[in-house]
Design a protein around this motif. Structure first.
Motif, PDB file in Angstrom:
ATOM      1  N   TRP A 479      19.186  18.801  -3.183  1.00 17.85           N
ATOM      2  CA  TRP A 479      18.692  20.152  -2.906  1.00 17.85           C
ATOM      3  C   TRP A 479      18.686  20.423  -1.407  1.00 17.85           C
ATOM      4  O   TRP A 479      19.114  21.494  -0.946  1.00 17.85           O
ATOM      5  CB  TRP A 479      17.289  20.323  -3.482  1.00 17.85           C
ATOM      6  CG  TRP A 479      16.739  21.707  -3.302  1.00 17.85           C
ATOM      7  CD1 TRP A 479      15.985  22.173  -2.253  1.00 17.85           C
ATOM      8  CD2 TRP A 479      16.904  22.826  -4.184  1.00 17.85           C
ATOM      9  NE1 TRP A 479      15.679  23.490  -2.421  1.00 17.85           N
ATOM     10  CE2 TRP A 479      16.230  23.920  -3.599  1.00 17.85           C
ATOM     11  CE3 TRP A 479      17.550  23.006  -5.402  1.00 17.85           C
ATOM     12  CZ2 TRP A 479      16.181  25.181  -4.202  1.00 17.85           C
ATOM     13  CZ3 TRP A 479      17.509  24.257  -5.999  1.00 17.85           C
ATOM     14  CH2 TRP A 479      16.839  25.322  -5.398  1.00 17.85           C
ATOM     15  N   ALA A 480      18.220  19.473  -0.616  1.00 16.35           N
ATOM     16  CA  ALA A 480      18.179  19.653   0.833  1.00 16.35           C
ATOM     17  C   ALA A 480      19.581  19.800   1.406  1.00 16.35           C
ATOM     18  O   ALA A 480      19.818  20.622   2.304  1.00 16.35           O
ATOM     19  CB  ALA A 480      17.465  18.474   1.486  1.00 16.35           C
ATOM     20  N   ALA A 481      20.533  19.015   0.896  1.00 13.53           N
ATOM     21  CA  ALA A 481      21.904  19.075   1.403  1.00 13.53           C
ATOM     22  C   ALA A 481      22.549  20.425   1.115  1.00 13.53           C
ATOM     23  O   ALA A 481      23.315  20.945   1.936  1.00 13.53           O
ATOM     24  CB  ALA A 481      22.742  17.953   0.782  1.00 13.53           C
ATOM     25  N   LEU A 482      22.226  21.025  -0.035  1.00 10.94           N
ATOM     26  CA  LEU A 482      22.866  22.273  -0.425  1.00 10.94           C
ATOM     27  C   LEU A 482      22.085  23.510   0.015  1.00 10.94           C
ATOM     28  O   LEU A 482      22.681  24.563   0.262  1.00 10.94           O
ATOM     29  CB  LEU A 482      23.053  22.317  -1.942  1.00 10.94           C
ATOM     30  CG  LEU A 482      23.951  21.240  -2.550  1.00 10.94           C
ATOM     31  CD1 LEU A 482      24.052  21.415  -4.054  1.00 10.94           C
ATOM     32  CD2 LEU A 482      25.342  21.263  -1.917  1.00 10.94           C
ATOM     33  N   MET A 483      20.775  23.398   0.103  1.00 18.62           N
ATOM     34  CA  MET A 483      19.952  24.567   0.402  1.00 18.62           C
ATOM     35  C   MET A 483      19.404  24.572   1.828  1.00 18.62           C
ATOM     36  O   MET A 483      18.795  25.549   2.256  1.00 18.62           O
ATOM     37  CB  MET A 483      18.793  24.662  -0.588  1.00 18.62           C
ATOM     38  CG  MET A 483      19.237  24.699  -2.055  1.00 18.62           C
ATOM     39  SD  MET A 483      20.257  26.125  -2.474  1.00 18.62           S
ATOM     40  CE  MET A 483      19.015  27.386  -2.681  1.00 18.62           C
ATOM     41  N   GLY A 484      19.605  23.484   2.564  1.00 19.03           N
ATOM     42  CA  GLY A 484      19.192  23.458   3.965  1.00 19.03           C
ATOM     43  C   GLY A 484      17.810  22.904   4.208  1.00 19.03           C
ATOM     44  O   GLY A 484      17.454  22.596   5.347  1.00 19.03           O
ATOM     45  N   GLU A 485      17.013  22.751   3.168  1.00 19.56           N
ATOM     46  CA  GLU A 485      15.658  22.216   3.304  1.00 19.56           C
ATOM     47  C   GLU A 485      15.241  21.614   1.983  1.00 19.56           C
ATOM     48  O   GLU A 485      15.507  22.180   0.916  1.00 19.56           O
ATOM     49  CB  GLU A 485      14.680  23.328   3.708  1.00 19.56           C
ATOM     50  CG  GLU A 485      13.262  22.852   3.923  1.00 19.56           C
ATOM     51  CD  GLU A 485      12.359  23.951   4.450  1.00 19.56           C
ATOM     52  OE1 GLU A 485      11.241  24.117   3.919  1.00 19.56           O
ATOM     53  OE2 GLU A 485      12.783  24.673   5.376  1.00 19.56           O
ATOM     54  N   GLY A 486      14.581  20.468   2.030  1.00 13.88           N
ATOM     55  CA  GLY A 486      14.168  19.814   0.802  1.00 13.88           C
ATOM     56  C   GLY A 486      12.992  20.512   0.152  1.00 13.88           C
ATOM     57  O   GLY A 486      12.215  21.218   0.810  1.00 13.88           O
ATOM     58  N   LEU A 487      12.836  20.320  -1.145  1.00 10.17           N
ATOM     59  CA  LEU A 487      11.622  20.767  -1.815  1.00 10.17           C
ATOM     60  C   LEU A 487      10.435  19.962  -1.308  1.00 10.17           C
ATOM     61  O   LEU A 487       9.295  20.438  -1.336  1.00 10.17           O
ATOM     62  CB  LEU A 487      11.775  20.603  -3.331  1.00 10.17           C
ATOM     63  CG  LEU A 487      12.849  21.515  -3.954  1.00 10.17           C
ATOM     64  CD1 LEU A 487      13.181  21.063  -5.367  1.00 10.17           C
ATOM     65  CD2 LEU A 487      12.400  22.957  -3.936  1.00 10.17           C
ATOM     66  N   VAL A 488      10.702  18.744  -0.838  1.00 13.78           N
ATOM     67  CA  VAL A 488       9.729  17.930  -0.116  1.00 13.78           C
ATOM     68  C   VAL A 488      10.313  17.659   1.256  1.00 13.78           C
ATOM     69  O   VAL A 488      11.469  17.263   1.388  1.00 13.78           O
ATOM     70  CB  VAL A 488       9.445  16.593  -0.839  1.00 13.78           C
ATOM     71  CG1 VAL A 488       8.537  15.706   0.009  1.00 13.78           C
ATOM     72  CG2 VAL A 488       8.828  16.830  -2.207  1.00 13.78           C
ATOM     73  N   GLU A 489       9.529  17.885   2.296  1.00 13.88           N
ATOM     74  CA  GLU A 489       9.926  17.571   3.661  1.00 13.88           C
ATOM     75  C   GLU A 489       8.842  16.731   4.318  1.00 13.88           C
ATOM     76  O   GLU A 489       7.654  17.043   4.184  1.00 13.88           O
ATOM     77  CB  GLU A 489      10.143  18.858   4.479  1.00 13.88           C
ATOM     78  CG  GLU A 489      11.432  19.605   4.144  1.00 13.88           C
ATOM     79  CD  GLU A 489      12.674  18.885   4.666  1.00 13.88           C
ATOM     80  OE1 GLU A 489      12.523  18.003   5.535  1.00 13.88           O
ATOM     81  OE2 GLU A 489      13.780  19.201   4.200  1.00 13.88           O
ATOM     82  N   ALA A 500       5.670  18.780  -3.296  1.00 14.72           N
ATOM     83  CA  ALA A 500       6.838  19.657  -3.216  1.00 14.72           C
ATOM     84  C   ALA A 500       6.409  21.108  -3.078  1.00 14.72           C
ATOM     85  O   ALA A 500       5.357  21.514  -3.572  1.00 14.72           O
ATOM     86  CB  ALA A 500       7.706  19.488  -4.462  1.00 14.72           C
ATOM     87  N   SER A 501       7.244  21.892  -2.411  1.00 15.73           N
ATOM     88  CA  SER A 501       6.985  23.326  -2.297  1.00 15.73           C
ATOM     89  C   SER A 501       7.142  24.014  -3.640  1.00 15.73           C
ATOM     90  O   SER A 501       6.546  25.065  -3.879  1.00 15.73           O
ATOM     91  CB  SER A 501       7.931  23.952  -1.273  1.00 15.73           C
ATOM     92  OG  SER A 501       9.283  23.734  -1.644  1.00 15.73           O
ATOM     93  N   ARG A 540      22.412  26.974   8.476  1.00 16.93           N
ATOM     94  CA  ARG A 540      22.096  25.630   8.960  1.00 16.93           C
ATOM     95  C   ARG A 540      23.326  25.045   9.637  1.00 16.93           C
ATOM     96  O   ARG A 540      24.460  25.362   9.270  1.00 16.93           O
ATOM     97  CB  ARG A 540      21.643  24.736   7.812  1.00 16.93           C
ATOM     98  CG  ARG A 540      22.679  24.526   6.722  1.00 16.93           C
ATOM     99  CD  ARG A 540      22.105  23.797   5.529  1.00 16.93           C
ATOM    100  NE  ARG A 540      23.108  23.431   4.548  1.00 16.93           N
ATOM    101  CZ  ARG A 540      23.598  24.244   3.627  1.00 16.93           C
ATOM    102  NH1 ARG A 540      23.196  25.500   3.577  1.00 16.93           N
ATOM    103  NH2 ARG A 540      24.500  23.812   2.766  1.00 16.93           N
ATOM    104  N   LEU A 541      23.090  24.221  10.629  1.00 16.56           N
ATOM    105  CA  LEU A 541      24.196  23.613  11.368  1.00 16.56           C
ATOM    106  C   LEU A 541      24.910  22.569  10.515  1.00 16.56           C
ATOM    107  O   LEU A 541      24.305  21.907   9.674  1.00 16.56           O
ATOM    108  CB  LEU A 541      23.674  22.982  12.651  1.00 16.56           C
ATOM    109  CG  LEU A 541      23.268  23.980  13.751  1.00 16.56           C
ATOM    110  CD1 LEU A 541      22.301  23.339  14.726  1.00 16.56           C
ATOM    111  CD2 LEU A 541      24.495  24.499  14.488  1.00 16.56           C
ATOM    112  N   MET A 542      26.201  22.434  10.762  1.00 15.14           N
ATOM    113  CA  MET A 542      26.986  21.425  10.044  1.00 15.14           C
ATOM    114  C   MET A 542      26.541  20.013  10.431  1.00 15.14           C
ATOM    115  O   MET A 542      26.099  19.783  11.558  1.00 15.14           O
ATOM    116  CB  MET A 542      28.465  21.522  10.435  1.00 15.14           C
ATOM    117  CG  MET A 542      29.165  22.798  10.091  1.00 15.14           C
ATOM    118  SD  MET A 542      30.912  22.643  10.611  1.00 15.14           S
ATOM    119  CE  MET A 542      31.425  24.360  10.490  1.00 15.14           C
ATOM    120  N   PRO A 543      26.686  19.054   9.524  1.00 13.96           N
ATOM    121  CA  PRO A 543      26.565  17.651   9.936  1.00 13.96           C
ATOM    122  C   PRO A 543      27.615  17.337  10.998  1.00 13.96           C
ATOM    123  O   PRO A 543      28.688  17.947  11.032  1.00 13.96           O
ATOM    124  CB  PRO A 543      26.826  16.877   8.640  1.00 13.96           C
ATOM    125  CG  PRO A 543      26.520  17.840   7.542  1.00 13.96           C
ATOM    126  CD  PRO A 543      26.908  19.187   8.075  1.00 13.96           C
TER     127      PRO A 543
END
Length: 655
Positions: A479-489, A500-501, A540-543
């Motif tokens: 989820w974090a990789a695709l949406m830019g932020e994890g449900l848990v950070e 989780a949010s 979000r910036l690229m890796p």
């Protein structure tokens, strides 16, 4: 001020009660056990159940007081009371028991210091007429016993009853109101402020939550080594919208939009979606051929399925998964083969955790220290940071010092030698204090069923992949990789006090991942095909490695090997980005791109391109009317334009 809130108990069992926390009738405990007197009303105090909560609430065993690693002024308590027996001995036995006066109890240092009748570095923490002081006095008068009742705390409950009310529930079914002595903190005080967070500040023992601004956070309630999590949300307003979800992801995201009082973002354009999903799934910019094909057939689901089935998907996600472990080209190549074969993530993880010789999975075992191996494994596969449990019970989750050494013992016979990873016939882990041999146990003290001389790691590997957090961590990472932020950070910090949010969504993704044989392809597809993924969101910036490859793709000047295939390649861009980090857009990175000889050389070597091709290669779209008006026409001017686009926010970001 009441918050729109819903309530849950650690570790992650959430009750969807919107607008208010459960009222007193919901958790009244009728028929489930007698109510005990409050701590202040206890006639024969028990050290574990009565005295320790007072010391904890007063702050005596926190990390900046006597709970510090070395204690304070030759007096040390366990951090937040994780070792009651040792604390009792420190109070009643150390220094010949000078902290307790049986003949004149009120002259005990345990009372004189916190009431500041004798100088106390921590200041005044217990008034002589306070309930806490009086309880400690009664305990000393009764002989300062360790236990007066065999009753263990099982869990705590939090309900709303004109403020938060905290109830301790014991293993014999009895209950006690411990609101006055619970520790309460807000994970984000700019959203939710806790009135009466400190026990000494509570009027009539009440704990209230005040909303400061719209947003979502959690309030953490701790008592007796147990904790409850109260996620709280202050909506941005009230909105009405019609929405047709495409699947369970969208249903749960839409519920969150409604809870937060926000309307769904706009659906992104096809060109934006193509560039986003191609970068996210394959780590590459969409080619001119891909752009033309998608313009002819803009079926997003078909596009996602095609990208997941491509070799580029396995190649890129092998790079992303390798970031979980010490990276080597051999590991990336092996993971690429495993993903191409669609091998379940459970099997991949087992292979890594039990690797021998020079197998690629031995990247997890970069040391002969079994404790560090255990720490790496728990972080990589369960999202657990267990380092602090080496010295004391974990203060933020249920993981004891015994648990720490028990899991480290599974790796006691691992040896890194010139011939690769080998298993020795002997080797044990010993405790830090007594040097006692520790046998392998799962957290909670359960002994595994395994052959005495066999590879201990297999038992632990099987245990790990069966944990809920194994699937939750992978769902959160994807989820974090695709949406830019994890449900848990942070993404790899799955502790009860860091919920989780959107807990329902994370649980659903994890369950779906497990039901589909822990298939990474399935998990990525579920998210990428969702309507939520196809809507506008924060860029979000690229890796870093993706950026290196994107510059090569945009200019048409490839490197000998793609950066995602070879993370150790010679690249100044990777160096300035910390190799395995995302390109963060720091000053050093920005200056590097502006002055990079490698970038300038690729721009100078690119083939003749017209204006449309330059924009499509770099940004995945054609130029706007205004951009076309201002565009140069000379070869040198077009090179300058490509250089400018490569340094633009639009190029550097996944939108």
């Amino acid at each position: 001020m009441k918050l729109a809130a819903w309530f849950g108990l650690a570790p992650a069992a959430y009750m969807a009660l919107v607008i208010t926390l459960p009222g007193p009738d919901l958790a009244s405990g009728e028929g489930s056990g007698a109510w005990l007197p409050t701590i202040a009303g206890t006639e024969s105090p028990d050290f574990v159940n009565d005295v320790m909560p007072v010391l904890t609430a007063a702050g005596c065993n926190t990390g900046d007081c006597h709970g510090a690693a070395l204690g304070q002024n030759r007096f040390k308590l366990s951090l937040l009371g994780y070792d009651p027996r040792a604390d009792w001995e420190a109070l009643t036995r150390d220094l010949r028991g000078r902290r307790i006066q049986q003949i004149e109890p009120e002259d005990s240092l345990l009372l004189r210091k916190p009431s500041e009748r004798t100088h106390h570095g921590g200041g005044l923490v217990l008034e002589a007429d306070s309930e806490g002081y009086q309880l400690l006095l009664r305990w000393i008068e009764s002989g300062a016993p360790y236990r007066t009742v065999e009753r263990e705390l099982e869990r705590i409950e939090v309900v709303e009853d004109d403020g938060l009310r905290v109830t301790a529930i014991y293993d014999d079914g009895t209950r006690r109101d411990v609101t006055e002595w619970a520790l309460v903190t807000s994970n984000d005080e700019s959203i939710a402020w806790v009135e009466g967070a400190q026990w000494s500040e509570r009027e009539d023992g009440r704990i209230e939550i005040e909303a400061l601004r719209p947003g979502q956070t959690s309030v953490i309630v701790r008592y007796g080594g147990k904790l409850a999590v109260v996620p709280v949300t202050t909506p941005f307003g009230q909105v009405e919208f019609e929405y047709e979800p495409l699947g369970f992801v969208d249903e749960l995201v839409a519920e969150q939009w409604r809870r937060m009082g926000v309307a769904p973002p706009e659906r992104c354009s096809d060109a934006t979606f193509l560039r986003r999903v191609t970068l996210d799934l394959t780590g590459r910019l969409p080619s001119l051929e891909q752009q033309a094909a998608f313009e002819r057939d803009p079926d997003r689901d078909r596009l996602v399925d095609g990208l997941i089935a491509s070799d580029a998907f396995a190649e890129f996600w092998a790079y992303r998964l390798a970031e979980l472990l010490p990276t080597s080209p051999k590991l990336v190549g092996w993971l690429r083969t495993e993903l191409a074969a669609e091998r379940p993530w459970t099997d991949v993880a087992r292979t890594i955790m039990t690797a021998t010789g020079h197998q690629p999975g031995t990247a997890l075992f970069s040391t002969n220290d079994p404790k560090m191996i255990a720490e790496n494994l728990f972080e990589s596969f369960l999202g657990k940071q267990i380092q602090c449990a080496q010295c004391h019970n974990h203060p933020f989750m249920s993981f004891s010092q015994d648990d720490y050494f028990g899991v480290a013992a599974f790796f006691a016979r691992v040896r890194i030698e010139d011939t690769g990873l080998q298993l020795a016939s002997r080797g044990e882990v010993r405790t830090l204090d007594t040097g006692e041999v520790v046998h392998p146990t799962f957290p909670g003290g359960v002994a595994p069923s395994m052959e005495p001389d066999g590879d201990r790691r297999w038992a632990l590997a099987d245990w790990v992949v069966e944990r809920d957090d194994f699937a939750r961590l992978m769902a959160n990472r994807v989820w974090a990789a695709l949406m830019g932020e994890g449900l848990v950070e942070p993404v790899d910090d799955l502790r009860p006090s860091n919920p989780a949010s959107n807990e329902a969504l994370l649980a659903a993704l994890a369950a779906d991942f497990t039901e589909h044989d822990s298939s990474l392809q399935h998990l990525v597809g579920v998210i990428a095909r969702s309507d939520a993924y196809g809507r506008l969101k924060q860029p979000r910036l690229m890796p870093a490695a993706v950026l290196v490859d994107a510059i090569a793709d945009a200019t048409g000047v490839p490197d000998a090997k793609r950066a995602v295939q070879n993370p150790t390649m010679d690249s100044a861009t990777l160096d300035v980005s910390g190799r395995r980090s995302d390109f963060s857009g720091s000053l050093a990175q920005s200056l590097h791109l502006i002055t990079s000889e490698a970038v300038n050389a690729k721009v100078a070597r690119m083939e003749n391109m017209d204006l449309d091709e330059i924009y499509r290669r770099a940004l995945g779209r054609g130029p706007t009317g205004r951009e076309r008006e201002l565009a140069p026409t000379s070869r040198e001017g077009l090179e300058d334009l490509m250089w400018a686009l490569l340094n633009s926010e639009e190029f550097l970001h996944v939108r």
